[in-house]
Design an enzyme around this catalytic site. Structure first.
Site, PDB file in Angstrom:
ATOM      1  N   HIS A  18      -1.627  -4.195   0.972  1.00 59.81           N
ATOM      2  CA  HIS A  18      -1.192  -3.772  -0.326  1.00 59.81           C
ATOM      3  C   HIS A  18      -0.203  -4.336  -1.325  1.00 59.81           C
ATOM      4  CE1 HIS A  18      -3.854  -0.337   0.434  1.00 59.81           C
ATOM      5  NE2 HIS A  18      -3.466  -0.288   1.918  1.00 59.81           N
ATOM      6  N   TYR A  75       3.599   3.863   0.105  1.00 59.23           N
ATOM      7  CA  TYR A  75       3.097   3.841   1.596  1.00 59.23           C
ATOM      8  C   TYR A  75       4.144   4.281   2.346  1.00 59.23           C
ATOM      9  CZ  TYR A  75      -1.512   2.331   0.192  1.00 59.23           C
ATOM     10  OH  TYR A  75      -2.754   2.473  -0.218  1.00 59.23           O
ATOM     11  N   GLN A  76       5.299   4.024   1.968  1.00 58.73           N
ATOM     12  CA  GLN A  76       6.518   4.318   2.716  1.00 58.73           C
ATOM     13  C   GLN A  76       6.464   6.000   3.074  1.00 58.73           C
ATOM     14  OE1 GLN A  76      10.261   2.709   2.233  1.00 58.73           O
ATOM     15  NE2 GLN A  76      11.297   4.207   3.478  1.00 58.73           N
TER      16      GLN A  76
END
Lengths: 728, 728
Positions: free
Chosen positions: B402, B247-248
């Site tokens: 997440h 997600y980064q």
């Protein structure tokens, strides 16, 4: 790095100059080297070999008493020593430095001290045991290397050394391998080739023409056995080796190495021209039988073996020397390793000079059998790109003891991957913990059985009752093979795999604008008047995404699919039923989807299974399969389209065409003629007509949906409207 | 090929000259191009974008009414259109050709015609629905691209067009995303960053400072929300993003793209210098969190996502522009793709000019949490070689929705492969047949659960009872982290994952001459006064070759390992018992062997399992695991050595060191101090002392086998005799 390379270059140039002064070699190589625009891989090989020997010079020689089986310490040590002797010999030839000759001489003498006293190996194999190794095959391998090493250095050894090495080592071993092991030496088999080549090379090295004659013509020099007979018998006229490519590359090594010695010593034999240049063909077909650099894993094959194998380093270099085919340079580039021969140097230099061209991977039928009459391996490629869609149909003969019971089986590759795969051998080569590195019991009980392949199984029994001797007697009858732009097709049949069933398989690679990529059409027929169960497995590689039938994996228990003939190794993991005679299974592999859409007999079940039952020692890989299963008391057919489609792109995050384009497949029969009709979801129709006879001039006429369809010859592709209108 | 490249080069040179005349750009880029020694990847990107737009110019515009969820036709079409508008804008900037502006203008006008009338999407997600897409996150993504496209072409559009597009499309959408979706816009979350960046870029594009202010400071412009607050909160001081690298890289895109617009429009904000250059750090840490080009798949990560992702094309180019770090060029080389920005062109040109240097992959602790106080991701690499042995220890906080329940879990890589792996997310992104491309139900029920990870499970329940909200409250306490040549070490503990158990894990990468390659030492302790069952899984990747205990795989039936908390997805496939407190498991992967040798509590069972039970839809990958299981009513520990060893070489056909070098592992306790003693088969001993406290000056003294062992500080490596004697 660049600085280092220059230093190496300079030091090598000096070193060649010295070598040339001492040995009187011409300086051509040295000059070539200086002019080479980038460092040649040969230099690296040379440097690495030099470093290895230089290290060895500081260590005591180690010649252990034979004890361990393959993979064990003494086994590996003796192998290593043979390579050292060989390399030292080549280095001496290349550099003229006496230290290399001395080293080889000392090590061979150390062997000569002990070899005569070695009886049969303590871990000997039952058939053809060795003395240094568990089997004499390894002993042949050893002598093949050492004889060459000796030949290279013998003039630099003392006559005492020469006598000792020749008498107590080379002759002792050569005689053990020839007169001492007639059942191997005179056998038309790759073990025989290793033995004859080793003995023949020994003959050249020590100047004993008798050995050479025995090697070429058999123990009795009649020509009924020996190397020349092996050349006649072991390859088909197309250069196919009947055990398949895994053993072909191994069998190739003694052929090309000894043939080259024959060429150099007895050029009048024109050995490389014999039998329509059969050895050259064999080198090429070995390469052709690969995908993504790895050999087609048919029969007992370890799957990570491929074109980079040592045997093919020699093979490619010798073939390049014979042909000058620049396509071979790109094979050498992929190999990325070089051996210490003049031919290998030439390859490396030409590669470094940027002369490589793409290798011409081809669609080809490789006939099997010494006369080319025992079936064929059919290779169908969408293009010469080595990573393009490739279909391999195994219409070959049994392939002797390493053969599998997979008549008319197939493998499919695409995008660099195995798509529908073969298990290959059940073996962990040289891994002691895995049954000592031997073929595992599961090799016979699973990997060889028909159910382990993408081939038709009748009544859950293997072809030929799983009996190799029976299998060796019968080959498929091969039918049409054609290689056109839009249609590449093969047909074969066999009526001996089962007592009362004839199996016929037609496979085709078809290009049509209705499909963005080529598709494969597979018509598998079984003709019988008796009632049978038919299983047609597809060992798909990837993650199942959808089916056109209801499928629920078994959630809380699993049982083996059967009790014997390999079925006991499959866990049954789920089952479905074809919908209105149609089965459709889609999976995802890497970035692409694949769908098999099959027209099947009514009430066909689709069984999903995974390898791994009855595997207490965790010997088998877990791989999935689905099996089309039908029971019938008349002829049956499974007509499938294998369709690569769509793209799964997790990088840019899009997915297109994850669903198959094929809506339906029909198999229509008109007497002996067949018509496969493929309809797509956007209402395009592609048809493949297959005649019941091979005549090129026979006319055929059938009626499809009220329309007359006619063609001449054994097959005809009917394109879609989109294609015909040039919509590609 | 070379001829073709020249033609392209010439045509591009002409094309730049033309572009420069028309737009008054400086000619520097064109000249650079002419001087470039090899074709720049930027040219390819440019040519490909031009071709794509030129093709589009011949086709009717298609703006479908929203209908499909992610992966469906309308979803993908709208995404495609946004990219076309963006690319057309960049092409217009680069070439000045009016046709590109016209195209973008027409397409945006077509959207302006319909967008105001679109209500919420018919397949809307419950949280944060969109109008064009099922979720407004996609709508932000769309506007981020289109706003930039508009900004690039607006001066070439008629004022009517501008008014229409600004009013009916850009403002309408921006207001839907800001005032119309406050719960997303003002959220400190990556969805919020996408929204603020999209609205802020719209503000710059249409010249509405109000939008920019809202974007930077939140809807109420107080600074309590908005982009600047997100920069403060969403990355840790080390540049770690709390959901993990998957997600980064996604979160990074709006950060860097909008920040760059801020830099260009409001340079006085010095946005890239804020918070100790946090955005630059975040780009670097995204790259550092990868192996073999793929991100560490912690939390909900799709495993084939890596540094080649589109977001990082922008990120790397912007970072290179900021830093000039030539190591980034080798990342760009691996990416092998370029976007149409000036920064990307610079990267491509410098890469083509041969300026790339290896990227400096590092051993590093990335602290988690906005203040760096919520655990850490510990990355330990044997070297800067991206394919060398690499250990990742997940001592991070939960990572929000997440996040996975895998406190103190780890992943191990070697030789380019996952060796001990994490499942990642259970999802087939955009694959409709797989639950519409959403996260699968198995993502929550299996992939997130502790048993799906290499982490300690107590009583077959997941950490924090499998409750994300609870998990979000607690982070591990991180202990020592050290990076020395011979010893790299990390410790962390957590006492909140289970009510009455404290888990402490120390992992170290150790170099010692007793081992030809570095080894990993893993000390997993659980401290509790109550009776519990402890499961410690190792998701090994490869084929089992041997164990030190008797192991028989279940031959004819299989059952799930448990009923809930993820255990129901594992088939139990075999079981063994540790021998005298020692468990040793060896497997083979590709060309190398790996052994986990563990000192375990007496009566520990080793359970072998495979993923795939309770999986009726074939959603899960079949991967093997062994689990060390012990029951105890006091503290327990599992002290393991993970040892890469040997070589399996099927090409040259040898195998060495297939058996582990480790003979035994002992975990000795002395009050709070620990000593792990590793003994090899050739009688070498390596010791690792770990103190119970972190003080750097505290002295520790223990007695091992009658010998006093003393050290100062939190840890100490005691080398083997071989190492000490310089036997390396």
């Amino acid at each position: 790095m660049r600085v280092l390379a220059n230093i190496v270059l300079v030091s090598l140039m000096g070193f060649f100059a010295a070598a040339c002064q001492e040995t009187g070699q011409e300086t051509e190589q040295g000059e070539t080297l200086a002019n080479t625009p980038r460092a040649s891989g040969f230099d690296t090989a040379l440097e690495s070999a030099e470093n290895k020997i230089n290290t060895q010079l500081l260590l005591p020689l180690t010649v252990p008493t034979p004890k361990d089986a393959g993979g064990g310490y003494t086994h590996e040590k003796h192998k290593e020593n043979a390579k050292l002797i060989y390399d030292a010999g080549q280095l001496f030839k290349l550099t003229g430095e006496q230290k290399f000759a001395d080293f080889a001489g000392k090590l061979m003498t150390a062997y000569a001290d002990v070899y005569p006293y070695w009886d049969l190996h303590p871990a000997k194999k039952e058939q053809s045991p060795g003395r240094m190794f568990w089997q004499n095959l390894n002993e042949s391998w050893w002598l093949l290397h050492v004889a060459q090493g000796y030949g290279a250095v013998k003039n630099a050894l003392s006559s005492e050394q020469r006598t000792k090495i020749e008498t107590d080592l080379l002759r002792n071993m050569a005689e053990f391998l020839s007169d001492g092991s007639p059942e191997t030496f005179d056998k038309i088999h790759n073990h025989g080739t290793w033995a004859t080549a080793a003995v023949g090379l020994t003959g050249y090295a020590i100047g004993d023409e008798d050995y050479v004659q025995q090697a070429l013509l058999g123990l009795d020099k009649s020509g009924d056995a020996g190397f020349l007979k092996q050349m006649e018998k072991l390859f088909s006229p197309d250069g196919y080796y009947n055990e398949g490519p895994y053993y072909q590359r191994y069998a190739l090594m003694p052929f090309v190495v000894f043939a080259q010695a024959v060429e150099q010593n007895d050029p009048e034999r024109k050995i490389f021209e014999r039998r329509d240049r059969i050895l050259q063909k064999a080198i090429y077909t070995t390469i052709q039988q690969s995908y993504g650099g790895l050999f087609f894993p048919i029969n007992d094959a370890i799957k990570d073996k491929g074109i980079a194998t040592t045997e093919l380093l020699y093979g490619v270099a010798i073939a390049y020397d014979l042909t000058g085919d620049k396509g071979l340079l790109s094979i050498a580039e992929a190999q990325d390793k070089f051996v210490l021969t003049p031919e290998s140097r030439k390859v490396a230099d030409d590669l470094a000079a940027g002369k490589a061209e793409p290798f011409d991977y081809k669609t080809m039928r490789l006939r099997d059998g010494e006369n080319g009459t025992e079936g064929a391996l059919d290779i169908i490629r969408a293009s010469s790109n080595p990573n393009d869609l490739t279909l391999v149909v195994k219409n070959t003969s049994q392939g002797l003891g390493h053969g599998h019971f997979d008549k008319l089986g197939f493998l499919l590759y695409d995008a660099g991957h195995e798509i529908i795969r073969d298990y290959g051998a059940a073996r962990f080569l040289n891994v002691e913990a895995k049954y000592g590195g031997h073929y595992l019991a599961e090799n016979n009980s699973f990997a060889k059985q028909t159910i382990a392949h993408n081939a038709l199984i009748v009544d859950q029994t293997s072809h030929f009752g799983g009996d190799t001797q029976t299998g060796n007697k019968y080959a498929p009858k091969i039918g049409v093979f054609a290689n056109n732009d839009d249609l590449k097709i093969t047909t074969a049949e066999i009526d001996t795999a089962y007592p009362d069933v004839t199996i016929v398989r037609t496979m085709a690679l078809v290009r049509d604008a209705a499909f963005p990529q080529p598709i494969v059409i597979d018509l598998m027929e079984a003709r019988s008047k008796a009632s049978h169960q038919y299983d047609l497995p597809f060992y798909y590689n990837g993650q199942l995404t959808e089916t056109n039938f209801e499928l629920r994996g078994y959630a809380t228990s699993r049982e083996p699919l059967g009790n014997d003939n390999g079925y006991q190794y499959l866990w049954e993991v789920g089952k479905g039923k074809a919908v209105a005679g149609l089965s459709q299974v889609t999976w995802l592999l890497d970035r692409k989807f694949y769908t098999v859409t099959s027209s099947v007999p009514e009430s066909t079940e689709i069984i999903f299974a995974e390898i791994g039952a009855n595997d207490p020692n965790f010997n088998l890989r877990r791989e999935p399969v689905f099996i089309l299963r039908a029971t019938s008391d008349e002829d049956v057919s499974f007509a499938s389209v294998i369709e690569p489609h769509g793209e799964y792109n997790p990088i840019v995050e899009f997915t297109v065409d994850s669903h198959p384009g094929v809506k339906s497949v029909q198999h229509l029969k008109f007497g002996a003629d067949h018509y496969i009709r493929v309809q797509t979801k956007d209402e395009q129709t592609v048809g493949l007509a297959v005649a019941g006879e091979m005549s090129k001039t026979a006319e055929h006429s059938i009626e499809i949906g009220g329309t007359d369809v006619t063609w001449t010859g054994p097959y005809k592709l009917f394109h879609s409207q989109k294609h015909t209108e040039g919509g590609e």
